[in-house]
Design a protein around this motif. Structure first.
Motif, short mmCIF file in Angstrom:
data_model
loop_
_atom_site.label_atom_id
_atom_site.label_comp_id
_atom_site.label_asym_id
_atom_site.label_seq_id
_atom_site.Cartn_x
_atom_site.Cartn_y
_atom_site.Cartn_z
N MET A 88 11.68 2.11 -29.50
CA MET A 88 11.57 3.14 -28.49
C MET A 88 10.09 3.26 -28.06
SD MET A 88 12.00 7.27 -28.70
CE MET A 88 10.83 7.36 -30.00
N ARG A 89 9.91 3.43 -26.77
CA ARG A 89 8.57 3.68 -26.21
C ARG A 89 8.63 4.93 -25.36
NH1 ARG A 89 5.23 -1.69 -25.07
NH2 ARG A 89 5.88 -2.81 -26.92
N ARG A 90 7.47 5.57 -25.23
CA ARG A 90 7.38 6.78 -24.39
C ARG A 90 6.49 6.48 -23.20
NH1 ARG A 90 6.88 9.54 -29.77
NH2 ARG A 90 8.99 10.25 -30.14
N TRP A 91 6.93 6.95 -22.04
CA TRP A 91 6.23 6.70 -20.79
C TRP A 91 6.05 8.02 -20.05
CZ3 TRP A 91 5.00 1.60 -19.92
CH2 TRP A 91 5.66 0.67 -20.69
N THR A 92 5.03 8.11 -19.22
CA THR A 92 4.87 9.23 -18.31
C THR A 92 4.78 8.66 -16.89
OG1 THR A 92 3.63 11.24 -17.77
CG2 THR A 92 2.35 9.36 -18.53
N THR A 93 5.43 9.33 -15.95
CA THR A 93 5.51 8.78 -14.61
C THR A 93 4.36 9.22 -13.71
OG1 THR A 93 6.97 10.60 -13.98
CG2 THR A 93 8.01 8.54 -14.66
N TRP A 94 3.67 10.24 -14.09
CA TRP A 94 2.54 10.68 -13.28
C TRP A 94 1.64 11.55 -14.12
CZ3 TRP A 94 1.70 8.91 -8.44
CH2 TRP A 94 0.65 9.46 -7.73
N ASN A 95 0.36 11.44 -13.90
CA ASN A 95 -0.59 12.24 -14.64
C ASN A 95 -1.04 13.43 -13.80
OD1 ASN A 95 -2.45 12.87 -16.72
ND2 ASN A 95 -4.08 11.92 -15.55
N GLU A 96 -0.78 14.63 -14.28
CA GLU A 96 -1.26 15.86 -13.68
C GLU A 96 -0.85 16.03 -12.21
OE1 GLU A 96 -5.43 15.57 -14.55
OE2 GLU A 96 -5.11 16.11 -16.64
N PRO A 97 0.45 16.09 -11.93
CA PRO A 97 0.89 16.22 -10.54
C PRO A 97 0.48 17.54 -9.90
CG PRO A 97 2.71 16.59 -12.03
CD PRO A 97 1.56 16.11 -12.87
N ASN A 98 0.09 18.52 -10.69
CA ASN A 98 -0.33 19.80 -10.12
C ASN A 98 -1.82 19.80 -9.74
OD1 ASN A 98 -1.09 19.75 -12.89
ND2 ASN A 98 -1.26 21.98 -12.90
N HIS A 99 -2.54 18.74 -10.05
CA HIS A 99 -3.96 18.66 -9.70
C HIS A 99 -4.09 18.33 -8.22
CE1 HIS A 99 -8.14 17.46 -9.64
NE2 HIS A 99 -8.26 17.98 -10.84
N ARG A 100 -4.76 19.18 -7.47
CA ARG A 100 -4.77 19.06 -6.01
C ARG A 100 -5.41 17.78 -5.48
NH1 ARG A 100 -8.31 23.51 -6.94
NH2 ARG A 100 -10.46 22.85 -6.78
N GLU A 101 -6.18 17.08 -6.31
CA GLU A 101 -6.81 15.84 -5.85
C GLU A 101 -5.93 14.61 -6.05
OE1 GLU A 101 -9.68 15.81 -4.16
OE2 GLU A 101 -9.63 17.98 -4.35
N PHE A 102 -4.87 14.72 -6.84
CA PHE A 102 -4.11 13.54 -7.23
C PHE A 102 -2.88 13.26 -6.38
CE2 PHE A 102 -5.70 13.94 -11.86
CZ PHE A 102 -6.92 13.42 -11.48
N LEU A 103 -2.28 14.27 -5.81
CA LEU A 103 -1.04 14.07 -5.08
C LEU A 103 -1.10 14.85 -3.77
CD1 LEU A 103 1.75 12.73 -5.17
CD2 LEU A 103 2.61 14.77 -6.30
N ARG A 104 -1.07 14.14 -2.67
CA ARG A 104 -1.16 14.78 -1.37
C ARG A 104 -0.07 14.25 -0.46
NH1 ARG A 104 -6.48 17.07 -0.05
NH2 ARG A 104 -7.67 17.03 -1.96
N PRO A 105 0.43 15.02 0.48
CA PRO A 105 -0.02 16.36 0.83
C PRO A 105 0.58 17.40 -0.12
CG PRO A 105 1.77 15.75 2.27
CD PRO A 105 1.48 14.54 1.39
N GLN A 106 -0.18 18.43 -0.42
CA GLN A 106 0.33 19.52 -1.23
C GLN A 106 1.23 20.42 -0.40
OE1 GLN A 106 -0.18 20.32 -4.59
NE2 GLN A 106 -1.12 18.32 -4.82
N TRP A 107 0.88 20.61 0.86
CA TRP A 107 1.62 21.50 1.76
C TRP A 107 1.81 20.82 3.12
CZ3 TRP A 107 3.26 26.04 -0.34
CH2 TRP A 107 2.65 26.43 -1.53
#
Length: 64
Positions: free
Chosen positions: A1-20
């Motif tokens: 078994m391995r553990r994965w994460t699909t995105w790092n810190e999606p709530n950080h405004r610089e990492f995922l845009r557009p926020q709104w």
């Protein structure tokens, strides 16, 4: 078994845009919908490799 994460810190405004996005005179949140689509696509691929893989969703950035 391995553990994965699909995105790092999606709530950080610089990492995922557009926020709104402005729709019909109202501001609607866009990043949750974008993040969900990214996660679902990655989840399917990670699980396709092995059903035993675990996938983290929502590894958030701390504020304050």
């Amino acid at each position: 078994m391995r553990r994965w994460t699909t995105w790092n810190e999606p709530n950080h405004r610089e990492f995922l845009r557009p926020q709104w996005q402005r729709v019909g005179g109202r501001w609607l949140p866009m990043s949750p919908h974008i993040y969900r689509r990214l996660h679902e696509a990655a989840y399917d691929q990670v699980k396709a490799v092995s059903d035993h893989n675990q996938v983290l969703i929502g590894g958030l950035s701390s504020f304050g």
